[in-house]
Scaffold this motif. Structure first.
Motif, PDB file in Angstrom:
ATOM      1  N   GLY A 265       0.795  -1.217   0.000  1.00 19.52           N
ATOM      2  CA  GLY A 265       0.000   0.000   0.000  1.00 19.52           C
ATOM      3  C   GLY A 265       0.832   1.273   0.000  1.00 19.52           C
ATOM      4  O   GLY A 265       0.301   2.367   0.146  1.00 19.52           O
ATOM      5  N   CYS A 266       2.175   1.155  -0.183  1.00 24.20           N
ATOM      6  CA  CYS A 266       3.010   2.356  -0.120  1.00 24.20           C
ATOM      7  C   CYS A 266       3.160   2.999  -1.489  1.00 24.20           C
ATOM      8  O   CYS A 266       3.805   4.019  -1.634  1.00 24.20           O
ATOM      9  N   GLY A 267       2.580   2.394  -2.540  1.00 24.71           N
ATOM     10  CA  GLY A 267       2.641   2.995  -3.867  1.00 24.71           C
ATOM     11  C   GLY A 267       3.699   2.399  -4.759  1.00 24.71           C
ATOM     12  O   GLY A 267       3.876   2.843  -5.885  1.00 24.71           O
ATOM     13  N   LYS A 268       4.383   1.340  -4.294  1.00 24.76           N
ATOM     14  CA  LYS A 268       5.497   0.844  -5.100  1.00 24.76           C
ATOM     15  C   LYS A 268       5.022   0.154  -6.382  1.00 24.76           C
ATOM     16  O   LYS A 268       5.635   0.330  -7.429  1.00 24.76           O
ATOM     17  N   SER A 269       3.900  -0.579  -6.307  1.00 19.80           N
ATOM     18  CA  SER A 269       3.377  -1.179  -7.541  1.00 19.80           C
ATOM     19  C   SER A 269       2.878  -0.102  -8.489  1.00 19.80           C
ATOM     20  O   SER A 269       3.114  -0.172  -9.701  1.00 19.80           O
ATOM     21  N   THR A 270       2.190   0.879  -7.937  1.00 13.85           N
ATOM     22  CA  THR A 270       1.717   1.984  -8.770  1.00 13.85           C
ATOM     23  C   THR A 270       2.891   2.612  -9.511  1.00 13.85           C
ATOM     24  O   THR A 270       2.782   2.952 -10.689  1.00 13.85           O
ATOM     25  N   PHE A 271       4.008   2.747  -8.796  1.00  9.10           N
ATOM     26  CA  PHE A 271       5.180   3.384  -9.403  1.00  9.10           C
ATOM     27  C   PHE A 271       5.618   2.652 -10.674  1.00  9.10           C
ATOM     28  O   PHE A 271       5.759   3.259 -11.736  1.00  9.10           O
ATOM     29  N   ILE A 272       5.802   1.327 -10.581  1.00  8.76           N
ATOM     30  CA  ILE A 272       6.299   0.655 -11.792  1.00  8.76           C
ATOM     31  C   ILE A 272       5.213   0.582 -12.862  1.00  8.76           C
ATOM     32  O   ILE A 272       5.523   0.557 -14.053  1.00  8.76           O
ATOM     33  N   ARG A 273       3.927   0.599 -12.430  1.00 10.10           N
ATOM     34  CA  ARG A 273       2.858   0.596 -13.442  1.00 10.10           C
ATOM     35  C   ARG A 273       2.768   1.934 -14.161  1.00 10.10           C
ATOM     36  O   ARG A 273       2.187   2.013 -15.242  1.00 10.10           O
TER      37      ARG A 273
ATOM     38  N   GLY B 278       3.352   6.496  -0.258  1.00 12.82           N
ATOM     39  CA  GLY B 278       3.324   7.236  -1.519  1.00 12.82           C
ATOM     40  C   GLY B 278       4.510   8.159  -1.725  1.00 12.82           C
ATOM     41  O   GLY B 278       4.598   8.835  -2.744  1.00 12.82           O
ATOM     42  N   GLU B 279       5.411   8.226  -0.749  1.00 10.79           N
ATOM     43  CA  GLU B 279       6.566   9.105  -0.922  1.00 10.79           C
ATOM     44  C   GLU B 279       7.850   8.290  -1.017  1.00 10.79           C
ATOM     45  O   GLU B 279       7.962   7.220  -0.417  1.00 10.79           O
TER      46      GLU B 279
END
Lengths: 272, 301, 254
Positions: free
Chosen positions: C44-52, C225-226
Motif C-alpha cells: 500500500g506504499c505505492g510501489k506497484s503503482t510506481f512501476i505501473r 506514496g513518498e
C-alpha cells in the motif's frame, strides 16, 4: 420439544411436496411428448412437406428448414452485435455510456417476446412484407440482450492481469482483446451463444406476424418461412387429429434439440 | 488518449454496436407509440374500457389487463410458495448427492419451449382441469373465485397452472442461489445452540436470503406477465371480466397473438399495438425492479 | 538537471492518483542501465503503482490520473505510443499468469506473433533462446505444446519471464515476482534476476528486505506514496540516512 420437532418435520414435508408438485407435471410433459411424438417420427416426417388439411401423411421438412434459417440469420445478426457491445462494456473502462447501455440492455431483457414481434412488424413487415428476415430481427431483439449479458460476464471472468500481461508485451489493445481475452473467455462465450440458440429456436410469439409461416420450402430470406414452434402452435389449435399428432412429433424434435444443446453446454463448456 | 489506427477502428466498431442498443430501445418505444396514436386519442378510456368488440368498433383494453394481472399474480403466488420450498429442499434438506442432479433437471426443464407446454396444456392439462379440478372446486362455488365452469377446461385456472409450472423453476433457481449464499458459520452458530433445521431456516436462512428470493420472485412475475404461447393456448380467449378463475379469460399477450394478423382497420391495429406498449411498460417496470433488487443484493453479498 | 549518460529511466515530479486517493507524491529518481533497482516498502506504499506508471499501465484504470515526467533514454514516455513504451519496458506480474488457453510455445511466441512475426524458424529460435535465458528450457523442451498452465507455479513464473524476454525489451519490471511462490522457486527466480541484468535494466518491487539486499544494486524505499530514501543498496542498508528507512529495515515498522 414435540412442537419443535413437528415444525421441523413440517418443513421437510413442505419442501419435498413442493418438489413433487412441480416435478410431476414437468416430467409428465416430457413423457407425453416422448410417447405421443415418437409415433410420428418416420423418415417422411423429416423429409416431406405438409399435406393439405385432412389428408394423411406428409412431414414438417419446411418447418425444420425454416427454423434452421431463422436461427442462422438471428445469430448472424446478433452474435457480432452482442459481442462488440459486450467488448465495449468490459474492455473500455473509460467509456462514459457504459452504465446507460448496461441499464438499457438489462431492461431490454424484460421485453415480452410478443412485443418483439409487434416491433418487427411495424418496423419491417409493414414495408417489406412477411419474411424470414423480419422474423430473425424479432428474434434478435430477444437474443442480443441475453448474449450481451452472458458475454460481458464471460469477459469479466478473464483476470485483469491477463490483459495487462498482453499489453505489457507491447501488443496493441485490439489484438490483446481479440487474440488473448476472447480466446480465454471462449468456452463461456460459446455456452452463452448456444443457450441463446436453444432459447431462440423454441420461440413462437415473435414469429406469428413476421416469419408468418409457409407451407413450402422458402427460397430466400425475404420470403415468409415456417418454423417448428410456429407449426406446433398452428397444428395444436387446428381441428385435425392428424395435425395434432404432427404437433407432438414436431414438439419431440424441438424438445430433443433444445435439451441436447442445454446438456452440451452444461457438461462440456461450462467451467465453474 | 492517442490510439493507433487498428485500436481506433476497434473502438469505433464496439462503440457503434453499443449505441445500437440505445437506438433500438428508442426505436422500440417510438414504433409502438407512433403506431398506436389513434387509440390514445381518447386517453385513459382505452385502458379503463371494459368492452372489447372490434366489430362494433369498441376497444377497451381492461379485460386483457385484468386477465394478465390476475393469472400472473396467482401464478407467482403459487410459484413463490413452491419455488421457495424446492430451494429449501435443494439447499438444506436433500442429501448432497441429489442436490446437483435435481437442480440440473429443474434448470433443464425450464428450457422447454413454451409452445410445447401449451400443447400439453390443451391436450392433457385442460381435460384434467375439466374432469378433476373443476368438479372439486365447484364445492366451493359459494366463493366467487370458484363460481364458474367451462366445458373444455380452457380457463384462467388452467393458464395459472401452466404459468406456475413455467415460472417455479426460475424462482426456485434464484432462491436456491440466494440460500446457498447464507454463510455456513451463521447456520452453525444457531445449530450449536441446539436449534432444529426449521429454526435455522426460519431465523437465519430466510431472513438472510430474503432480498435475493424477492428479486427472483419479481423476475418470475415479469416472465409470467409477458408469457404468450402457453397462456394463449389454454386460457379460452374470452374478453370478459370474471371473478371466477374457472371461467375463460384473455391476456394482453394472447389477444395480440390471436388477433394481430386479422386486425382490419387502423384503429383495430393501433389498439393491439397500444396493448403491446402497455404490456411492454408493465413488464419492463417489473423486470427493472427485480433486477435492481437482485443487483443490490449481489453487491451486498 | 539532465539525466546522466547511464540513466535508463529518469522520473521527475511524478504524482499519481486513483480517484481522490493520491498513491504517489512527487517522486524523483533515476534508474541506471544494466542494474537491478529494488522498490522496497510495505504494502500500500505505492510501489506497484510506481512501476505501473513506468510502462503506462496505471493510466488504463478509468479513475487513474498521472502528472509529472518519465524519461526513457531521455525521451518522455508520455509523448510515445504506449504500445511502443511497453515493447521497450516488459513486465512480470505478482502471480504467474501464463495465457491459459495457450501452449508453452505460444505463450513465449505470442508477443512476436501478434506484432507480425510469421517466420517459423525465427520464432523457434526466439522461443528457445528466451526459455534458456529464463532457465526453463531444459525442463520444458520436450513438451512445448503442453498448456502453459500445466507447469508448476515457479515454472509458470519463469515462463512469464521468458514471455517478457521474447519481445526483446530494454527494461523488465518485476512486481513482487516471488511472493506467490515457494522458497525454492523464489531462489531460482532471484538467481535469474541477477543473470538478466547483463542484458536488461531490471526494476523489482518487493516488500522482502532480504530479497532486496540479495539481488539489487540500488534500492528505493517508499512510504505512504513518498520516496523516503534512494541510493546504492549496500549504502542504504548499512547506513540509512532517514530514520524511517532504518525503522523499516530493522523491522520496527512495516
Amino acid at each position: 420439544m414435540a412442537a419443535r420437532r413437528l415444525k421441523d418435520n413440517a418443513l421437510t414435508i413442505y419442501s419435498i411436496l413442493s418438489l413433487v408438485v412441480i416435478a410431476i407435471p414437468l416430467l409428465h410433459i416430457i413423457a407425453t411428448t416422448l410417447i405421443n411424438g415418437a409415433q410420428s417420427l418416420t423418415p417422411e416426417f423429416f423429409t416431406s412437406l405438409p399435406k393439405p388439411p385432412g389428408e394423411e401423411g406428409g412431414g414438417v421438412a419446411n418447418a425444420i428448414q425454416g427454423t434452421a434459417i431463422l436461427v442462422a440469420l438471428t445469430m448472424l445478426i446478433s452474435v457480432p452485435a452482442a459481442l462488440l457491445t459486450a467488448i465495449y462494456l468490459s474492455e473500455f473502462p473509460e467509456s462514459r455510456l457504459r452504465d446507460l447501455i448496461r441499464l438499457l440492455n438489462d431492461t431490454f431483457m424484460g421485453t415480452p417476446s410478443i412485443v418483439a414481434g409487434v416491433f418487427a412488424y411495424t418496423l419491417l413487415v409493414t414495408k417489406f412484407g412477411f419474411s424470414a428476415l423480419a422474423g430473425a430481427f424479432a428474434l434478435s431483439v430477444l437474443a442480443v440482450p441475453m448474449m450481451v449479458k452472458t458475454m460481458e460476464e464471460a469477459l469479466k471472468l478473464v483476470p485483469t492481469d491477463i490483459r495487462e500481461a498482453g499489453l505489457s508485451l507491447g501488443i496493441r489493445h485490439w489484438r490483446v482483446v481479440t487474440s488473448i481475452v476472447l480466446r480465454t473467455a471462449m468456452p463461456a462465450i460459446a455456452s452463452g451463444v448456444l443457450l441463446t440458440v436453444a432459447r431462440i429456436s423454441g420461440e413462437t410469439a415473435p414469429l406469428l406476424f413476421t416469419a408468418f409461416g409457409n407451407p413450402n420450402f422458402a427460397t430466400g430470406i425475404l420470403e415468409p418461412v415456417s418454423a417448428l414452434p410456429l407449426m406446433i402452435y398452428v397444428y395444436a389449435i387446428s381441428p385435425y387429429p392428424d395435425w395434432h399428432r404432427k404437433a407432438w412429433g414436431a414438439s419431440l424434435v424441438l424438445m430433443i434439440a433444445v435439451l441436447t444443446i442445454n446438456l452440451i453446454t452444461k457438461y462440456k463448456l461450462r467451467r465453474r | 488518449m492517442k490510439r493507433a489506427r487498428g485500436d481506433r477502428v476497434f473502438w469505433l466498431l464496439a462503440f457503434f454496436s453499443s449505441l445500437s442498443v440505445i437506438v433500438m430501445f428508442t426505436l422500440l418505444f417510438y414504433e409502438l407509440l407512433s403506431n398506436s396514436v389513434p387509440i390514445w386519442k381518447d386517453g385513459m378510456s382505452f385502458i379503463t374500457g371494459m368492452v372489447w368488440d372490434p366489430l362494433k368498433g369498441l376497444f377497451g383494453a381492461f379485460p386483457f389487463i385484468y386477465g394478465t394481472l390476475l393469472t400472473a399474480t396467482f401464478a407467482i403466488l403459487l410459484s413463490t410458495f413452491l419455488g421457495v420450498g424446492i430451494a429449501i429442499f435443494l439447499s438444506e434438506i436433500a442429501p448432497s448427492s441429489l442436490r446437483v442432479i435435481i437442480s440440473s433437471i429443474i434448470e433443464l426443464i425450464a428450457a422447454i419451449p413454451s409452445v410445447i407446454i401449451g400443447l400439453w396444456g390443451i391436450f392433457v392439462l385442460a381435460p384434467f382441469v375439466r374432469d378433476n379440478l373443476q368438479p372439486l372446486l365447484q364445492h366451493l362455488s359459494f366463493i366467487p373465485l370458484f363460481s364458474g365452469k367451462t366445458l373444455s377446461g380452457l380457463s384462467m385456472l388452467t393458464a395459472i397452472l401452466v404459468l406456475t409450472f413455467m415460472v417455479t423453476p426460475i424462482v426456485a433457481a434464484i432462491a436456491r442461489e440466494a440460500l446457498l449464499m447464507v454463510p455456513e458459520d451463521l447456520k452453525e452458530a444457531l445449530y450449536s445452540l441446539g436449534a432444529t433445521r426449521y429454526e435455522v431456516v426460519r431465523h437465519v436462512c430466510i431472513p438472510y436470503a430474503r432480498q435475493g428470493i424477492f428479486g427472483g420472485v419479481i423476475l418470475g412475475y415479469g416472465r409470467a406477465l409477458g408469457e404468450t404461447m402457453a397462456v394463449t393456448m389454454v386460457i379460452g380467449n374470452t374478453p370478459s371480466i370474471s371473478a371466477s378463475i374457472l371461467n375463460p379469460g384473455y391476456t394482453m399477450a394472447a389477444v395480440i397473438a390471436n388477433e394481430f394478423t386479422e386486425a382490419t382497420g387502423d384503429v383495430y391495429l393501433s389498439a393491439l399495438i397500444g396493448i403491446a406498449l402497455l404490456l411492454l411498460l408493465i413488464s419492463l417496470a417489473v423486470n427493472l425492479v427485480g433486477r435492481m433488487i437482485v443487483w443490490k443484493w449481489q453487491q451486498e453479498g | 538537471m539532465a539525466g546522466h549518460a547511464t540513466d535508463k529511466i529518469v522520473v521527475r515530479n511524478l504524482n499519481a492518483w486513483y480517484g481522490d486517493f493520491q498513491a504517489l507524491k512527487n517522486i524523483n529518481l533515476s534508474i541506471k542501465k544494466n542494474t537491478i533497482t529494488a522498490i522496497l516498502g510495505p504494502s500500500g506504499c505505492g510501489k506497484s503503482t510506481f512501476i505501473r506508471c513506468l510502462n503506462r499501465l496505471h493510466e488504463l484504470r478509468s479513475d487513474a490520473k498521472i502528472e509529472g515526467e518519465i524519461l526513457l533514454d531521455g525521451k518522455s514516455v508520455f509523448n510515445m505510443d504506449p504500445v511502443e513504451v511497453r515493447r521497450k519496458i516488459g513486465m512480470v506480474f505478482q502471480r504467474p499468469n501464463p495465457f491459459p488457453t495457450m501452449s508453452i510455445y505460444d505463450n513465449v511466441a505470442i508477443g512476436l506473433k501478434l506484432n507480425g512475426v510469421r517466420d517459423k524458424k525465427a520464432l523457434d529460435r526466439v522461443v528457445e533462446d528466451s526459455l534458456k535465458k529464463a532457465a526453463l528450457w531444459d525442463e520444458v523442451k520436450d513438451k512445448l505444446n503442453m498448456p502453459g498452465t500445466s507447469l508448476s507455479g515457479g515454472q509458470q513464473q519463469r515462463l512469464c519471464i521468458a514471455r517478457a524476454i521474447a519481445t526483446n525489451p530494454e527494461v523488465i519490471l518485476f512486481d513482487e515476482p516471488t511472493s506467490a511462490l515457494d522458497p525454492i522457486s523464489a531462489v531460482k527466480i532471484e538467481d535469474l534476476l541477477v543473470d538478466l541484468k547483463g542484458n536488461y535494466t531490471v526494476v523489482i518491487v518487493t516488500h522482502n528486505i532480504q530479497q532486496a539486499g540479495r539481488v539489487s544494486d540500488y534500492v528505493a524505499f517508499f512510504w505512504m506514496g513518498e520516496l523516503v530514501e534512494f541510493g546504492k543498496t549496500a549504502e542504504v542498508f548499512e547506513n540509512p540516512k532517514e530514520e524511517l528507512t532504518e525503522a523499516y529495515l530493522t523491522g520496527r515498522i512495516g
